[in-house]
Design a protein around this motif. Structure first.
Motif, PDB file in Angstrom:
ATOM      1  N   MET A 133     -20.637 -18.251 -17.692  1.00 32.71           N
ATOM      2  CA  MET A 133     -21.537 -17.522 -16.794  1.00 32.71           C
ATOM      3  C   MET A 133     -21.973 -16.185 -17.355  1.00 32.71           C
ATOM      4  O   MET A 133     -21.317 -15.625 -18.235  1.00 32.71           O
ATOM      5  CB  MET A 133     -20.822 -17.272 -15.455  1.00 32.71           C
ATOM      6  N   PRO A 134     -23.071 -15.653 -16.818  1.00 31.68           N
ATOM      7  CA  PRO A 134     -23.441 -14.283 -17.168  1.00 31.68           C
ATOM      8  C   PRO A 134     -22.514 -13.322 -16.438  1.00 31.68           C
ATOM      9  O   PRO A 134     -21.731 -13.730 -15.578  1.00 31.68           O
ATOM     10  CB  PRO A 134     -24.872 -14.158 -16.646  1.00 31.68           C
TER      11      PRO A 134
ATOM     12  N   ILE B 299     -16.391 -10.523 -19.338  1.00 30.03           N
ATOM     13  CA  ILE B 299     -15.212 -11.232 -18.804  1.00 30.03           C
ATOM     14  C   ILE B 299     -14.894 -12.455 -19.673  1.00 30.03           C
ATOM     15  O   ILE B 299     -13.801 -13.004 -19.608  1.00 30.03           O
ATOM     16  CB  ILE B 299     -15.412 -11.560 -17.300  1.00 30.03           C
ATOM     17  N   GLY B 300     -15.808 -12.848 -20.535  1.00 34.71           N
ATOM     18  CA  GLY B 300     -15.551 -13.922 -21.492  1.00 34.71           C
ATOM     19  C   GLY B 300     -14.497 -13.581 -22.532  1.00 34.71           C
ATOM     20  O   GLY B 300     -14.054 -14.458 -23.276  1.00 34.71           O
ATOM     21  N   TRP B 301     -14.112 -12.315 -22.644  1.00 29.77           N
ATOM     22  CA  TRP B 301     -13.043 -11.913 -23.566  1.00 29.77           C
ATOM     23  C   TRP B 301     -11.816 -11.505 -22.779  1.00 29.77           C
ATOM     24  O   TRP B 301     -11.910 -11.192 -21.591  1.00 29.77           O
ATOM     25  CB  TRP B 301     -13.490 -10.733 -24.438  1.00 29.77           C
ATOM     26  N   ILE B 302     -10.680 -11.409 -23.460  1.00 29.15           N
ATOM     27  CA  ILE B 302      -9.441 -11.025 -22.775  1.00 29.15           C
ATOM     28  C   ILE B 302      -9.582  -9.634 -22.156  1.00 29.15           C
ATOM     29  O   ILE B 302      -9.035  -9.363 -21.090  1.00 29.15           O
ATOM     30  CB  ILE B 302      -8.223 -11.094 -23.738  1.00 29.15           C
TER      31      ILE B 302
ATOM     32  N   HIS C 259      -8.249 -21.427 -15.069  1.00 31.42           N
ATOM     33  CA  HIS C 259      -9.605 -21.170 -15.561  1.00 31.42           C
ATOM     34  C   HIS C 259      -9.645 -21.006 -17.080  1.00 31.42           C
ATOM     35  O   HIS C 259      -8.700 -20.522 -17.685  1.00 31.42           O
ATOM     36  CB  HIS C 259     -10.284 -19.994 -14.850  1.00 31.42           C
ATOM     37  N   SER C 260     -10.758 -21.458 -17.631  1.00 30.57           N
ATOM     38  CA  SER C 260     -11.015 -21.275 -19.051  1.00 30.57           C
ATOM     39  C   SER C 260     -12.413 -20.682 -19.144  1.00 30.57           C
ATOM     40  O   SER C 260     -13.415 -21.395 -19.030  1.00 30.57           O
ATOM     41  CB  SER C 260     -10.940 -22.631 -19.767  1.00 30.57           C
ATOM     42  N   VAL C 261     -12.489 -19.368 -19.273  1.00 31.93           N
ATOM     43  CA  VAL C 261     -13.790 -18.717 -19.320  1.00 31.93           C
ATOM     44  C   VAL C 261     -14.307 -18.794 -20.754  1.00 31.93           C
ATOM     45  O   VAL C 261     -13.592 -18.444 -21.698  1.00 31.93           O
ATOM     46  CB  VAL C 261     -13.718 -17.243 -18.864  1.00 31.93           C
ATOM     47  N   VAL C 262     -15.528 -19.277 -20.902  1.00 32.12           N
ATOM     48  CA  VAL C 262     -16.157 -19.341 -22.218  1.00 32.12           C
ATOM     49  C   VAL C 262     -17.296 -18.317 -22.213  1.00 32.12           C
ATOM     50  O   VAL C 262     -18.172 -18.362 -21.340  1.00 32.12           O
ATOM     51  CB  VAL C 262     -16.687 -20.756 -22.512  1.00 32.12           C
TER      52      VAL C 262
ATOM     53  N   PRO D 258       0.765 -21.833 -15.196  1.00 33.81           N
ATOM     54  CA  PRO D 258      -0.370 -21.317 -15.970  1.00 33.81           C
ATOM     55  C   PRO D 258      -1.391 -20.644 -15.067  1.00 33.81           C
ATOM     56  O   PRO D 258      -1.681 -21.147 -13.978  1.00 33.81           O
ATOM     57  CB  PRO D 258      -0.981 -22.568 -16.590  1.00 33.81           C
ATOM     58  N   LEU D 259      -1.908 -19.500 -15.525  1.00 34.01           N
ATOM     59  CA  LEU D 259      -2.982 -18.818 -14.797  1.00 34.01           C
ATOM     60  C   LEU D 259      -4.329 -19.122 -15.459  1.00 34.01           C
ATOM     61  O   LEU D 259      -5.299 -19.440 -14.802  1.00 34.01           O
ATOM     62  CB  LEU D 259      -2.721 -17.308 -14.775  1.00 34.01           C
ATOM     63  N   PHE D 260      -4.359 -19.008 -16.784  1.00 30.97           N
ATOM     64  CA  PHE D 260      -5.617 -19.332 -17.467  1.00 30.97           C
ATOM     65  C   PHE D 260      -5.389 -19.668 -18.936  1.00 30.97           C
ATOM     66  O   PHE D 260      -4.326 -19.389 -19.499  1.00 30.97           O
ATOM     67  CB  PHE D 260      -6.631 -18.189 -17.347  1.00 30.97           C
ATOM     68  N   ILE D 261      -6.435 -20.278 -19.488  1.00 31.15           N
ATOM     69  CA  ILE D 261      -6.515 -20.514 -20.931  1.00 31.15           C
ATOM     70  C   ILE D 261      -7.691 -19.674 -21.410  1.00 31.15           C
ATOM     71  O   ILE D 261      -8.727 -19.614 -20.738  1.00 31.15           O
ATOM     72  CB  ILE D 261      -6.809 -21.992 -21.251  1.00 31.15           C
ATOM     73  N   LEU D 262      -7.539 -19.027 -22.543  1.00 27.76           N
ATOM     74  CA  LEU D 262      -8.681 -18.323 -23.131  1.00 27.76           C
ATOM     75  C   LEU D 262      -8.711 -18.660 -24.618  1.00 27.76           C
ATOM     76  O   LEU D 262      -7.721 -18.445 -25.323  1.00 27.76           O
ATOM     77  CB  LEU D 262      -8.554 -16.820 -22.899  1.00 27.76           C
ATOM     78  N   TYR D 263      -9.834 -19.190 -25.066  1.00 24.68           N
ATOM     79  CA  TYR D 263      -9.927 -19.609 -26.467  1.00 24.68           C
ATOM     80  C   TYR D 263     -10.237 -18.428 -27.360  1.00 24.68           C
ATOM     81  O   TYR D 263     -11.079 -17.589 -27.052  1.00 24.68           O
ATOM     82  CB  TYR D 263     -10.987 -20.716 -26.618  1.00 24.68           C
ATOM     83  N   THR D 264      -9.535 -18.367 -28.472  1.00 24.88           N
ATOM     84  CA  THR D 264      -9.776 -17.307 -29.443  1.00 24.88           C
ATOM     85  C   THR D 264      -9.875 -17.991 -30.790  1.00 24.88           C
ATOM     86  O   THR D 264      -9.110 -18.902 -31.090  1.00 24.88           O
ATOM     87  CB  THR D 264      -8.667 -16.244 -29.408  1.00 24.88           C
ATOM     88  N   SER D 265     -10.857 -17.566 -31.590  1.00 29.84           N
ATOM     89  CA  SER D 265     -11.058 -18.296 -32.836  1.00 29.84           C
ATOM     90  C   SER D 265     -10.170 -17.725 -33.924  1.00 29.84           C
ATOM     91  O   SER D 265     -10.107 -16.520 -34.109  1.00 29.84           O
ATOM     92  CB  SER D 265     -12.511 -18.224 -33.265  1.00 29.84           C
TER      93      SER D 265
END
Ligand code: WT7
Length: 651
Positions: A148-149, A314-317, A168-171, A265-272
């Motif tokens: 989302m924006p 919010i897409g980042w930690i 949640h997994s915010v991208v 688990p509360l959330f997953i956040l992908y980091t490259s």
């Protein structure tokens, strides 16, 4: 060559300026004395269970925990047996206090539209949307992708997931359809929340179109919820796609929060990572919430009458921890801005500071370097007198950029908190306490209570003062990641195998004679020039201290004699640069650091390749410096045209 360890990184940065906290700030700060800090830190180190066990009383529990800490690296559990809900702690519990009518979220859209959600409003919207999710079949433990924006519905969606126990997994909204698909698949998301589009520099970012494309490759996703933001024409697929506003119309505003285990688990956040597919960093409920709540209170010195603005997405930690969970758990007022810092003009951030009388401002070095390039006249046009505290995160900040921030934005009056942490650490780890810690430009200073960092050799031996080495954390902390989603083996290997028995952060650092930490950048970026291991950050800082330079990135390239030569990519404040300036810059670095660091090449560039979150991608610059045609993985690159222009740059 330093004699303590063959893999040590040499320290060549000479920075001796010290800025004590202003007396009037210190007098009112949440943590007031060096003694108080040192006692807290020692207690947390010696008795982590007692320390964190007491602080945990600041959360609202449905059922008390039985044990504060169980296990040790890599598999730790905090607050086992405890039951709570993160959304309840961020929203509901403020409703029984005077804060029910306090602004929770102040939002500014890029076109200049604005909304304010009081805690009551936020509660109503979150409960309604939680019911919407349940009606579409989302339950506890299900994964939900959020793409989302930066609009209030993003924060509402995050909190609604937490309320019903969905993960949640915010991208980040700047990622491509392929990146969304890859993350949907890794998390096996059931539903995706998006918008028709978002605004970015006056243009629409077509999010729904990207979701449609991603769904061709994401078999697990069954439903799509779409917020109408720009009014763009989008395809809505029957029985798959739903408008947010239509679903919300009939949703009930009553929704009991799900009773969650502390370790759910509360959330997953992908980091490259630098190679391979993105890592799904998994955070759990109680430890993460307590960590972000306490660090927000200590580091940002949050007070009830503050307007606090973290400029991250919010897409980042940074946005998860310091726009949503940390500030709201404290009952603070958090500001969210949708757009770019230079739209419609380069003064946009300062205009927002003036408009909302922002008191606490938290941004990234990449933004500060851009402000420097745009010129002081922009901040000078606005009233920044409401500011009382400044923060930075994401990369090492060069001392000269720090000084600029201090002088031009902080008017030499606001403390600066340079906060070191990572997606994996969940919360700030090393940072000044603004009313306590004398700051040194370029240093993130000392560890927060509960954090036991060290600088070690590859074998895990502590290095003496001022010797560069690997930054590690020696003891578990509540907000640490628990695993990489679906790949526990990679988790153990990445973070706990490099230096046995410790958490390996991947950064190089040194600790000075006062116990201050100086981050030297990622260890993969370290140069080896004639057997001297040099930190890129320190040579970059020398370049940035030259008045003509706006930003610089330093990489090594294969060199017959020295092993690695020093190649500097330099962006100027203005003009093109030529041989004369090139010689001047080489001489400048040589004077600042010493002959060993004299650049072999200076290449003038119009821009540097950066990740979407603004970090310089030195890996790509290494390929270019070495003359390799084929550069490595560019999927996280912000602007592809930068690469072509860089290839044209030469000595
Ligand atoms: C890496 C983590 C944590 C929020 C944003 C980044 C670098 C972060 C600092 C700082 C020097 C810093 C490190 C770290 N970094 N803050 N204050 N000084 N370096 O999160 O994307 O997970 O990146 O950012 O290299 O390991 P992230």
């Amino acid at each position: 060559m330093a004699d303590h360890a063959a893999d040590a990184i040499e320290n060549v940065l000479h920075e001796s300026r010290v800025f004590p906290p202003p007396a009037d700030f210190a007098a009112r700060a949440n943590v007031r004395s060096l003694d108080e800090y040192e006692q807290m830190w020692q207690r947390a180190k010696d008795d982590p269970e007692g320390f964190w066990g007491e602080l945990a009383a600041k959360l609202d529990w449905f059922q008390p925990f039985e044990k504060v800490l169980s296990g040790g690296f890599p598999d730790v559990k905090w607050f086992e047996g405890g039951k709570l809900n993160a959304c309840y702690n961020c929203v509901d519990r403020h409703l029984s206090t005077w804060r029910k009518n306090k602004a929770a979220i102040i939002w500014e859209g890029e076109p200049g539209d604005s909304r304010v959600l009081r805690y009551q409003d936020l509660h109503r919207e979150v409960c309604k949307f939680a019911n919407v999710l349940k009606e579409l079949g989302v339950g506890k433990g299900d994964r939900v992708t959020i793409y989302m924006p930066m609009i209030p519905e993003l924060a509402i969606a995050v909190l609604a997931c937490a309320r019903i126990g969905a993960v949640h997994s915010v991208v980040f909204g700047g990622f491509s359809a392929d990146a969304v698909a890859e993350r949907n698949n890794d998390a096996q998301s059931k539903l995706i929340i998006t918008a028709d589009a978002g605004w970015r520099r006056g243009k629409e970012v077509p999010l729904k179109d990207a979701v449609d494309e991603s769904l061709e490759k994401s078999p697990t996703v069954e439903k799509v919820i779409v917020v109408e933001r720009t009014g763009r024409d989008v395809q809505m697929v029957q029985d798959r796609d739903y408008w947010w506003h239509e679903l919300m119309e009939h949703a009930s505003a009553e929704c009991e929060p799900e009773v969650m285990d502390a370790e759910d688990p509360l959330f997953i956040l992908y980091t490259s990572g630098s190679t391979g597919h993105p890592k799904g960093v998994l955070h759990t409920t109680a430890g993460y919430l307590l960590g972000t709540m306490m660090t927000s209170y200590w580091v940002f010195d949050l007070k009830d009458d503050d307007t606090y603005w973290c400029t991250a997405d919010i897409g980042w930690i940074t946005g998860h921890s310091y726009i949503v969970y940390g500030p709201l758990a404290n009952g603070a007022t958090t500001l969210m801005y949708e757009g770019a810092p230079n739209w419609p003009h380069e003064g946009r951030f300062w205009e927002i500071v003036e408009k909302y009388r922002v008191n606490i401002f938290y941004t990234a070095p990449t933004a500060i370097r851009a402000f420097i390039k745009w010129g002081e006249e922009w901040p000078e046009r606005y009233d920044l007198s409401s500011l009382r505290l400044l923060g930075t995160v994401g990369e090492p900040i060069n001392p000269e950029a720090w000084m600029w921030y201090h002088r031009v934005i902080g008017k030499e009056r606001c403390p600066i908190v340079d906060t070191w942490w990572q997606t994996e650490t969940g919360a700030i780890m090393i940072s000044p306490l603004p009313g306590v810690t004398p700051t040194k430009p370029g240093s993130c200073t000392r560890p927060l209570p509960g954090v036991v960092p060290d600088v070690v050799s590859k074998e895990g031996t502590s290095l003496p003062a001022n010797a560069g080495g690997y930054l590690v954390i020696r003891q578990p902390w509540p907000s640490m990641l628990r695993t990489l989603y679906g790949d526990h083996e990679r988790f153990v290997k990445t973070y706990f195998s490099e230096v046995p028995g410790m958490y390996f952060a991947g950064d190089g650092a040194r600790r000075d004679e006062d116990g201050y930490f100086w981050i030297m950048g990622r260890v993969d970026d370290v140069l080896n020039v004639s057997g001297h291991r040099l930190s890129t950050m320190e040579i970059e800082s020398a370049l940035v201290s030259h008045p003509a330079v706006a930003e610089a990135a330093v990489v090594g390239f294969p060199h017959e004699i020295k092993g690695e030569g020093i190649c500097c990519f330099v962006v100027l404040k203005e003009g093109e640069g030529g041989d004369e300036l090139r010689q001047q810059l080489k001489e400048h670095v040589r004077k600042q650091i010493g002959a060993i660091a004299t650049p072999d090449q200076i290449r003038f560039a119009v821009a540097l390749p950066k990740t979407r979150s603004g970090k310089i991608m030195r890996r790509l610059l290494r390929d270019i410096a070495a003359g390799r045609e084929q550069v490595g993985d560019t999927t996280t690159l912000e602007d592809y045209s930068v690469l072509a222009k860089l290839r044209e740059s030469s000595e």
